[in-house]
Enzyme design. Structure first.
Site, PDB file in Angstrom:
ATOM      1  N   MET A   1      -7.526   3.489   8.718  1.00  0.00           N
ATOM      2  CA  MET A   1      -6.895   2.256   8.218  1.00  0.00           C
ATOM      3  C   MET A   1      -5.985   1.601   9.258  1.00  0.00           C
ATOM      4  O   MET A   1      -5.603   2.216  10.250  1.00  0.00           O
ATOM      5  CB  MET A   1      -6.064   2.557   6.973  1.00  0.00           C
TER       6      MET A   1
ATOM      7  N   THR B   1       5.118   1.294   5.856  1.00  0.00           N
ATOM      8  CA  THR B   1       3.682   1.016   5.919  1.00  0.00           C
ATOM      9  C   THR B   1       3.038   2.004   6.884  1.00  0.00           C
ATOM     10  O   THR B   1       3.594   2.282   7.967  1.00  0.00           O
ATOM     11  CB  THR B   1       3.304  -0.417   6.355  1.00  0.00           C
TER      12      THR B   1
ATOM     13  N   GLY C   1       0.821  -1.212   0.000  1.00  0.00           N
ATOM     14  CA  GLY C   1       0.000   0.000   0.000  1.00  0.00           C
ATOM     15  C   GLY C   1       0.850   1.253   0.000  1.00  0.00           C
ATOM     16  O   GLY C   1       1.891   1.294   0.657  1.00  0.00           O
TER      17      GLY C   1
ATOM     18  N   ASP D   1       0.562   1.269   8.450  1.00  0.00           N
ATOM     19  CA  ASP D   1      -0.005   0.455   9.530  1.00  0.00           C
ATOM     20  C   ASP D   1       0.918   0.376  10.746  1.00  0.00           C
ATOM     21  O   ASP D   1       0.468   0.034  11.839  1.00  0.00           O
ATOM     22  CB  ASP D   1      -0.307  -0.966   9.034  1.00  0.00           C
TER      23      ASP D   1
HETATM   24  O1  F6P Z   1      -0.694  -1.167   3.251  1.00  0.00           O
HETATM   25  C1  F6P Z   1      -1.518  -1.020   4.326  1.00  0.00           C
HETATM   26  C2  F6P Z   1      -2.896  -0.574   3.936  1.00  0.00           C
HETATM   27  O2  F6P Z   1      -2.896   0.789   3.628  1.00  0.00           O
HETATM   28  C3  F6P Z   1      -3.898  -0.932   5.027  1.00  0.00           C
HETATM   29  O3  F6P Z   1      -3.976   0.000   6.039  1.00  0.00           O
HETATM   30  C4  F6P Z   1      -5.180  -1.098   4.250  1.00  0.00           C
HETATM   31  O4  F6P Z   1      -6.066  -1.968   4.895  1.00  0.00           O
HETATM   32  C5  F6P Z   1      -4.687  -1.694   2.990  1.00  0.00           C
HETATM   33  O5  F6P Z   1      -3.368  -1.249   2.804  1.00  0.00           O
HETATM   34  C6  F6P Z   1      -5.511  -1.321   1.789  1.00  0.00           C
HETATM   35  O6  F6P Z   1      -5.035  -2.031   0.695  1.00  0.00           O
HETATM   36  P1  F6P Z   1      -5.215  -1.587  -0.833  1.00  0.00           P
HETATM   37  O7  F6P Z   1      -4.158  -0.590  -1.130  1.00  0.00           O
HETATM   38  O8  F6P Z   1      -4.958  -2.838  -1.566  1.00  0.00           O
HETATM   39  O9  F6P Z   1      -6.580  -1.020  -0.959  1.00  0.00           O
END
Ligand code: F6P
Length: 405
Positions: A187, A141, A11, A143
């Site tokens: 998120m 990340t 992400g 997260d």
């Molecule tokens: O990489 C982490 C993140 O941003 C999370 O917080 C979120 O749940 C996820 O990616 C979303 O994924 P995508 O970019 O595939 O929508």
């Protein structure tokens, strides 16, 4: 002389391009390094031999500064899981071919825990097949759930955006005389770091967020309604920060999963909005911060961007010292004054491992963050970037989409 390659995965964040700049800028100073390749869409670009020559694209110091302030992944991203090479070594052979063909002696992978799984698998494969190609992981990340490292590049900027946005939402929600509830969905798949960072507002004397729900604490709908009612008895406008990853009834989320088996989470805010509307009946609104929390570079943390560049540069020095299968990590020396060092960890320690919010950070009711925990978050969101603006909006560095196709 040898070449290097760098790729971005997982992400997006506001800081992942700063780490790319760190790798690039440091590599420019190394006489041993010749070409600097960027792999398009993470490891997929190495597999398909889709690389771009970064030196022909990032031409000046101004380009580097612009790239540093540009959110998301300039080279594109992927969510690609390498198989176990004992069972299927086809992608490994393709990767080895590309790297050999391009005389690449070191590969830098900027990503989260899944990307560190790639770093671990690739470095183990190269070591077993007698190759001296070095593989180094640079964490990122929003997260903040990577093991070993104190925090992850990208988290500080996302946390700054979340805190500042909650602050603004707080001002907006208190204007009317009628009682209201505002639920903000944040998120963070299984870890509540980002949601918890909203509580830094308490240090500014705000009572909001009045309730903070993270995946690390058990969530019950009945308890949630009781909490909201109790806060409504004290405050006209109740602000709730809720992590996308809390336990919810079946069917609230889409059920769609990515290559790593991660669920696409989204919808808890809307769901809780409907619960408050039907059970309490007051004015209620839900706000999903969605991708804005990971790409709002206009509110990026200078600390985060500077550290992200530094950890990318440290990755290059690590590879040049002969290391492979390592992930660069931050170790916090102190909160005040804030001091960190950059060290290395074995990719195996970081890959597929999630770091959760410590239990001691969460209050006994499981519905807010304790004050002392804010000392962890505050240093990471300090400082503002001086952004280059164009037509009144922050300017971005972009590679033409035809090159990335
Ligand atoms: O990489 C982490 C993140 O941003 C999370 O917080 C979120 O749940 C996820 O990616 C979303 O994924 P995508 O970019 O595939 O929508």
């Amino acid at each position: 002389m040898f070449n290097i390659a760098v790729a971005q995965s997982g992400g997006p964040t506001c800081a992942i391009n700063a780490s790319l700049v760190g790798v690039f800028r440091e590599a420019l100073t190394e006489p041993e390094i010749d070409a600097i390749f960027g792999s398009v869409n993470g490891i997929e670009g190495i597999i398909s031999n889709h690389l771009v020559d970064l030196k022909s694209m990032i031409l000046t110091n101004d380009d580097m500064e612009l790239l540093r302030q540009t959110p998301s992944t300039v080279l594109g991203s992927c969510r690609f899981k390498l198989p176990d090479y004992h069972e299927d070594d086809a992608p490994y052979r393709q990767i080895a071919n590309t790297l050999r063909q391009r005389n690449i002696g070191a590969f830098f992978y900027i990503g989260g825990n899944d990307s560190m799984d790639t770093v671990q698998k690739l470095s183990a494969y190269f070591s077993e097949t007698g190759s001296d190609i070095r593989i180094i992981g640079i964490p990122k990340t929003i997260d903040n759930d990577l093991c070993v490292t104190d925090h992850t590049p990208g988290f500080g900027s996302a946390a700054k955006y979340v805190a500042a946005t909650l602050h603004e939402i707080t001002r907006d929600s208190t204007v009317y005389s009628i009682p209201s509830v505002t639920i903000v969905e944040i998120m963070g798949r299984h870890a509540g770091w980002l949601t918890a960072s909203s509580a830094v507002l308490h240090r500014m004397g705000e009572t909001a967020p009045h309730l903070v729900y993270v995946p690390e604490a058990h969530f019950s709908q009945e308890r949630f309604l009781a909490d909201v009612r109790q806060e409504m008895s004290k405050h006209k406008a109740v602000i709730v920060a809720v992590s996308e990853g809390i336990e919810v009834p079946e069917g609230v989320q889409s059920g769609v999963v990515d290559n790593f088996g991660h669920k696409y989470l989204s919808g808890i805010g809307k769901y809780l909005e409907s619960v408050v509307r039907s059970e309490i009946g007051c004015k209620v609104r839900s706000i999903e911060l969605n991708v804005m929390q990971r790409c709002s570079s206009h509110l990026g943390s200078k600390t985060d961007i500077d550290e992200s560049e530094a950890i990318g540069a440290a990755g290059v020095r690590c590879a040049l010292s002969g290391e492979s299968g390592k992930v660069m990590v931050f170790r916090r020396i102190s909160d005040m004054p804030y001091t960190v060092t950059i060290e290395t960890a074995d990719a195996a320690e970081v890959a597929n491992c999630e770091k959760f919010l410590p239990e001691k950070y969460i209050n006994s009711a499981g519905n807010n963050i304790r004050d002392f925990a804010l000392n962890y978050f505050l240093p990471l969101i300090q400082g503002e970037q001086h952004l280059v603006m164009e037509h009144g909006v922050p300017k971005h560095f972009a590679i033409h989409e035809s090159v990335l196709k």
